[in-house]
Design a protein around this motif. Structure first.
Motif, PDB file in Angstrom:
ATOM      1  N   ALA A   1       0.826  -1.210   0.000  1.00 50.07           N
ATOM      2  CA  ALA A   1       0.000   0.000   0.000  1.00 50.07           C
ATOM      3  C   ALA A   1       0.862   1.262   0.000  1.00 50.07           C
ATOM      4  O   ALA A   1       0.583   2.226  -0.731  1.00 50.07           O
ATOM      5  CB  ALA A   1      -0.929  -0.007   1.213  1.00 50.07           C
ATOM      6  N   VAL A   2       1.925   1.264   0.798  1.00 54.57           N
ATOM      7  CA  VAL A   2       2.819   2.426   0.837  1.00 54.57           C
ATOM      8  C   VAL A   2       3.502   2.612  -0.512  1.00 54.57           C
ATOM      9  O   VAL A   2       3.620   3.751  -1.022  1.00 54.57           O
ATOM     10  CB  VAL A   2       3.857   2.254   1.961  1.00 54.57           C
ATOM     11  N   ILE A   3       3.943   1.529  -1.136  1.00 56.97           N
ATOM     12  CA  ILE A   3       4.636   1.623  -2.422  1.00 56.97           C
ATOM     13  C   ILE A   3       3.697   2.145  -3.504  1.00 56.97           C
ATOM     14  O   ILE A   3       4.046   3.061  -4.272  1.00 56.97           O
ATOM     15  CB  ILE A   3       5.214   0.249  -2.800  1.00 56.97           C
ATOM     16  N   VAL A   4       2.503   1.588  -3.586  1.00 54.18           N
ATOM     17  CA  VAL A   4       1.561   2.000  -4.628  1.00 54.18           C
ATOM     18  C   VAL A   4       1.155   3.454  -4.436  1.00 54.18           C
ATOM     19  O   VAL A   4       1.094   4.255  -5.404  1.00 54.18           O
ATOM     20  CB  VAL A   4       0.337   1.073  -4.632  1.00 54.18           C
ATOM     21  N   ALA A   5       0.864   3.835  -3.198  1.00 51.49           N
ATOM     22  CA  ALA A   5       0.459   5.220  -2.940  1.00 51.49           C
ATOM     23  C   ALA A   5       1.564   6.197  -3.306  1.00 51.49           C
ATOM     24  O   ALA A   5       1.316   7.246  -3.941  1.00 51.49           O
ATOM     25  CB  ALA A   5       0.063   5.375  -1.475  1.00 51.49           C
ATOM     26  N   SER A   6       2.807   5.888  -2.923  1.00 54.17           N
ATOM     27  CA  SER A   6       3.912   6.801  -3.228  1.00 54.17           C
ATOM     28  C   SER A   6       4.216   6.846  -4.723  1.00 54.17           C
ATOM     29  O   SER A   6       4.625   7.888  -5.243  1.00 54.17           O
ATOM     30  CB  SER A   6       5.163   6.382  -2.450  1.00 54.17           C
ATOM     31  N   LEU A   7       3.982   5.747  -5.435  1.00 54.67           N
ATOM     32  CA  LEU A   7       4.271   5.726  -6.863  1.00 54.67           C
ATOM     33  C   LEU A   7       3.289   6.587  -7.656  1.00 54.67           C
ATOM     34  O   LEU A   7       3.690   7.354  -8.550  1.00 54.67           O
ATOM     35  CB  LEU A   7       4.235   4.290  -7.388  1.00 54.67           C
ATOM     36  N   PHE A   8       2.017   6.461  -7.363  1.00 51.83           N
ATOM     37  CA  PHE A   8       1.002   7.109  -8.200  1.00 51.83           C
ATOM     38  C   PHE A   8       0.551   8.460  -7.657  1.00 51.83           C
ATOM     39  O   PHE A   8      -0.145   9.188  -8.369  1.00 51.83           O
ATOM     40  CB  PHE A   8      -0.195   6.173  -8.367  1.00 51.83           C
TER      41      PHE A   8
END
Length: 402
Positions: A153-160
């Motif tokens: 969740a942290v990775i996806v949120a920071s990416l997009f």
């Protein structure tokens, strides 16, 4: 040498001699003779005429000792009439326990049970690393799933939301991983200099973001030089192994992580990074599921006993299924590019996992850290991602160029 005759001996009864009163009895002294021929001392019932020690019934002739039945000949041990298991073998001074009758064995005797203690080697390797192939994984599965979902969740949120935010998350994770690996190497009496490694990590990731592959390589060379020079201040003792381990840390963690930064640089960098991370996660999940369900043949038992060839096949299939939509549909690669990308990342993630397991086994530790419940440390989650980042960058540069 001639023996004197009886007449010439003192105290004899021959002619011309006086009897010796002290050797005769009272009657012999009154008559002037001893009344016996020969020396008087030879007829005394003395020490020589008593039954001697050699004529007595000796110790070997006593029936109460040597004629008793031997230990192995006593009834009740080997000659029991009610024992149908045969003679008891003698081991040393004590008899070995008789084998258990067939009626006393457990009901399930498909495989022989052994009560022998495992060797120290088996105990040390399996206790400090992982269980054999095909066994259940020794981790808290609920905690591992919860932590994994949170990280995704942290990775996806920071990416997009904002790509530089993912860069900050990545750099933070790399700094923690450098600290964990440096402390773990301390268990093997290595002391890589931590300060130049942390500063070099910031330099490498910053140059990779701003200058591309050339900046990443320059940052690594500067970090390696700083490690070698920094270690000079601590004297010559252990210099070679400390400097070499420091360069290894710089190459293994921040340099390989820099390829993930290179994936993030293009405009579609968020999709490229997500394709790379999702494929590696599919490799872990597919390998775990296939290994638990079908794993029978160990891949590298001396390094990671739980790794099986069946699990490797599950990793390859899962990676192909995950990578194909990303590479073909969203990155515009040919139809077969997803299969190649998935198979290559399955191999690289497995090699990365085995490489870290080899380091941990050499150091005699189970995990690099304990920051993530159910996973260990940050470094234990990056073991598959680090080499896969370099492979993903190279393949996507060929299969789906910008």
């Amino acid at each position: 040498m001639t023996t004197p005759s009886a007449a010439d001996r003192p105290g004899s009864s021959g002619p011309g001699t006086e009897p010796l009163p002290r050797y005769g009895s009272g009657a012999a002294q009154s008559s002037g003779t001893l009344g016996r021929s020969g020396p008087a001392w030879s007829h005394r019932p003395g020490r020589n005429e008593r039954p001697g020690r050699d004529e007595r019934p000796g110790r070997d002739e006593r029936p109460e000792r040597n004629e008793r039945p031997e230990r192995n000949e006593r009834p009740g041990r080997n000659d029991r009439e009610d024992d149908d298991t045969g003679p008891v073998p003698i081991v040393g001074d004590r008899p070995a326990p008789p084998p258990r009758p067939a009626d006393d064995l457990p009901a399930s005797t498909d495989q022989p049970t052994s009560t022998a203690m495992p060797s120290p080697l088996e105990v040390g390797e399996l206790a400090t690393t992982e269980r054999p192939a095909g066994g259940r994984a020794g981790r808290d599965l609920r905690a591992a799933i919860g932590v994994g979902v949170g990280l995704v969740a942290v990775i996806v949120a920071s990416l997009f939301v904002w790509r530089p935010a993912f860069l900050a998350v990545l750099v933070t994770a790399i700094l923690v991983a450098v600290v964990e690996l440096t402390r773990a190497l301390g268990a093997g009496r290595f002391s890589p200099p931590l300060v130049p490694l942390l500063l070099g990590t910031l330099v490498m990731e910053g140059l990779a973001w701003s200058r591309g592959p050339t900046g990443l390589v320059v940052g690594f060379l500067l970090t390696a030089l700083a490690v070698v020079l920094w270690r000079l201040g601590h004297g010559p003792a252990g210099y070679l192994k400390d400097a070499a381990s420091g360069v290894l840390v710089a190459l293994y963690v921040p340099l390989l992580a820099g390829f993930a930064v290179l994936l993030l640089v293009p405009d579609d960098g968020a999709v490229r990074v997500l394709a790379f991370i999702a494929t590696v996660i599919a490799s872990d999940v597919g390998g775990y599921a296939a290994g638990v369900l079908f794993g029978k043949h160990a891949m590298a038992p001396s390094i990671s006993p739980k790794k099986s060839w069946e699990g490797m096949a599950g990793s390859v299939v899962a990676c192909m299924l995950m990578a194909t939509p990303f590479v073909v549909l969203w990155l515009g690669g040919p139809w077969w590019s997803g299969l190649v990308f998935g198979a290559a990342l399955a191999v690289s993630s497995t090699v990365g996992d085995l490489g870290e397991s080899l380091i941990k086994r050499d150091l005699g530790i189970k995990d690099m850290g304990n920051l993530l419940p159910g996973h260990g440390g940050i470094m234990d989650r990056l073991d598959s991602l680090l080499p896969s980042a370099a492979v993903a960058y190279l393949l996507l540069s060929l299969l789906a160029p910008v």
